[in-house]
Design an enzyme around this catalytic site. Structure first.
Site, PDB file in Angstrom:
ATOM      1  N   SER A 200       0.809  -1.222   0.000  1.00 47.49           N
ATOM      2  CA  SER A 200       0.000   0.000   0.000  1.00 47.49           C
ATOM      3  C   SER A 200       0.839   1.268   0.000  1.00 47.49           C
ATOM      4  O   SER A 200       0.334   2.343  -0.339  1.00 47.49           O
ATOM      5  CB  SER A 200      -0.943   0.005   1.209  1.00 47.49           C
ATOM      6  OG  SER A 200      -0.220  -0.176   2.412  1.00 47.49           O
ATOM      7  N   ASP A 437      -2.741   5.971  11.778  1.00 43.56           N
ATOM      8  CA  ASP A 437      -1.921   5.607  10.621  1.00 43.56           C
ATOM      9  C   ASP A 437      -0.667   6.471  10.607  1.00 43.56           C
ATOM     10  O   ASP A 437      -0.694   7.642  10.204  1.00 43.56           O
ATOM     11  CB  ASP A 437      -2.709   5.798   9.321  1.00 43.56           C
ATOM     12  CG  ASP A 437      -1.949   5.287   8.102  1.00 43.56           C
ATOM     13  OD1 ASP A 437      -0.757   4.941   8.248  1.00 43.56           O
ATOM     14  OD2 ASP A 437      -2.541   5.228   7.009  1.00 43.56           O
ATOM     15  N   HIS A 440       1.503   5.284   6.340  1.00 39.78           N
ATOM     16  CA  HIS A 440       1.225   5.896   5.046  1.00 39.78           C
ATOM     17  C   HIS A 440       1.395   7.415   5.151  1.00 39.78           C
ATOM     18  O   HIS A 440       1.728   7.940   6.214  1.00 39.78           O
ATOM     19  CB  HIS A 440      -0.191   5.542   4.593  1.00 39.78           C
ATOM     20  CG  HIS A 440      -0.403   4.067   4.441  1.00 39.78           C
ATOM     21  ND1 HIS A 440      -0.997   3.298   5.420  1.00 39.78           N
ATOM     22  CD2 HIS A 440      -0.092   3.219   3.424  1.00 39.78           C
ATOM     23  CE1 HIS A 440      -1.047   2.026   5.019  1.00 39.78           C
ATOM     24  NE2 HIS A 440      -0.496   1.954   3.806  1.00 39.78           N
TER      25      HIS A 440
END
Length: 469
Positions: A200, A437, A440
């Site tokens: 990702s 998160d 990312h």
């Protein structure tokens, strides 16, 4: 006319001086300027009926402005000292970054290098060793403007209130990378296929590039995902087409690069085949450019403990250290690349490990980065170099295929301020104790700089393909 006659007589009997040398000193230059202005002043007084006091005040103002300009011009053109230390003194980190930006703007405006000069500088420069500097230019695409950003990366849409993380630009030590030019990159990609293969974090980079290139189109409908999708987390393959340039930019989900298999029998056991590349690899092996990555999934508990998970042939290891498993997997990938990639057609990139910044725990144990507003500026606060990248570099060095190594590990380690944290979800979906998160990146954000480095590397490789780096 008496004054004019006296002025004429004085000028006629002024001692003759030799021609000025080319390297005129600043003092002499100021003296000549003052003398000239004095002569003009006397001439004006003699020809006009102005008050001497007013004329003197006007002349003093002009002389002050002239001397200030000359002094500042001389300090810019003749100084060989560090402009930050001259102008900042005891600046804070933020002020020092601002000073760097100001100096860079001066050089950009006054020294316009040709493309061959820029590429020559890049060819002899480590573009991955540098620092983040304040830059007040607009992002390559404006926050909220691109419909192809997953909600989890869309910090603007999810209500992140600050925007300082968007004002930093990567600056290598010793060279200047060209600013991302979407139209020029599209011309480089005309008729070609660029593919991202990985986890990702590569999807993070893929969406960034799609949005950056889309900004070059007045008619945005000419950029579209072939299946019409706007959400990119569920399927394993997506492809964006850029109609005017007949090129595509694709993403294949492959977190390990090798094949994860599931036993649907009684055991319902998942294993990772360290000796088998992903079964859809044939679908991208003929692409013109491939950007691989892997890393973050090797830190998950199942992978890191390595119990009854790693498999070679029919053998499932009771326990295998993750470093050994990672080495085996990368060698499987490298052997596949050497055996299947036509280097006359395809350029292979490998993007390095992107740093995470969980504080107070891991992603699933209370780790947090919420509230971080400034990057790390002291190298002693950076994390140790990831073990995975040492293994990757040794494997790449053994390959026959030239691999362009995008070593973004250090540049991302500085940026603890640019993760989505709690803003990977809109406010009405958040709950106390929710995961954050810190792996990312917000978009627009740090992955835009990765693509700027990819763009710079393509400019270099467009002229000459380097050896493994």
């Amino acid at each position: 006319m008496a004054s004019f006659k006296n002025l004429s007589s004085t000028f006629t009997h002024f001692p003759r001086i030799p021609p000025f040398p080319l390297s005129l000193s600043r003092t002499n230059a100021i003296f000549i300027l003052l003398l000239t202005l004095s002569l003009v002043f006397l001439l004006l007084v003699s020809l006009a009926d102005h008050s001497p006091a007013l004329a003197a005040a006007t002349l003093a103002s002009r002389l002050f402005s002239a001397s200030t300009y000359l002094s500042s011009f001389s300090s810019i053109t003749s100084s060989n000292t560090n402009p930050i230390s001259n102008s900042c003194g005891n600046c804070t980190d933020g002020a020092a970054l601002s000073a760097v930006t100001t100096v860079e703007k001066t050089h950009r405006n006054s020294r316009k290098k040709g493309s061959s000069d820029v590429i020559g500088d890049l060819s002899s420069c480590d573009i991955f060793n540098g620092t983040w500097v304040v830059d007040d230019s607009d992002p390559v695409y404006k926050p909220g403007s691109c419909p192809f950003i997953d909600d989890a990366f869309n910090c603007f849409k999810n209500g992140r209130p600050d925007s300082e993380y968007l004002s930093l630009r990567w600056k290598p030590h010793g060279c200047q990378i060209p600013r991302f030019n979407g139209r020029k990159m599209l011309r480089l990609l005309r008729g070609k296929r660029l593919v991202f293969v990985g986890d990702s974090l590569n999807r993070n980079m893929w969406e960034s590039l799609v949005c950056a290139l889309r900004e070059s189109f007045e008619d945005k409908s000419k950029v579209y995902e072939v299946s019409g999708r706007h959400e990119f987390k569920t399927q394993g393959f997506y492809s964006f087409r850029f109609r005017d340039y007949k090129c595509s930019i694709d993403f294949f989900k492959s977190p390990f690069l090798v094949q994860e298999v599931s036993d649907l029998g009684r055991s319902r056991r998942e294993t990772l085949r360290l000796d088998m590349i992903e079964d859809f690899s044939s679908k991208y092996q003929n692409a013109d450019i491939i950007v691989f990555n892997t890393g973050h999934w090797w830190t998950h508990e199942k992978t890191y403990t390595g119990k009854n998970y790693f498999q070679e042939g029919d053998h499932v290891y009771n326990r295998l250290e993750v470093t050994k498993a990672f080495t085996k997997a990368l060698r499987t990938w490298a052997q596949w690349v050497d055996a299947n990639i036509d280097t006359n057609r395809t350029r292979v990139f490998f993007r390095g490990y992107s740093a995470s910044h969980f504080s107070g725990g891991q992603w699933n144990s209370g780790g947090s980065c919420h509230g971080e507003r400034n990057p790390i500026t002291n190298d002693t606060h950076l994390a140790p170099y990831p073990w995975m990248m040492n293994i990757l570099e040794s494997v790449i060095a053994e390959m026959r295929t030239p691999v362009f190594y995008l070593n973004i590990t250090k540049m991302t380690d500085y940026r603890k301020d640019a993760h989505p944290s709690i803003f990977y979800q809109p406010e009405n979906q958040r709950s106390p104790g929710m995961f954050e998160d810190c792996s990312h990146w917000c978009l627009p954000g740090v992955p835009d700089s990765w693509n700027e480095l990819l763009y710079a590397t393509l400019l270099i490789s467009h002229h000459d393909r380097p050896r493994n780096r």
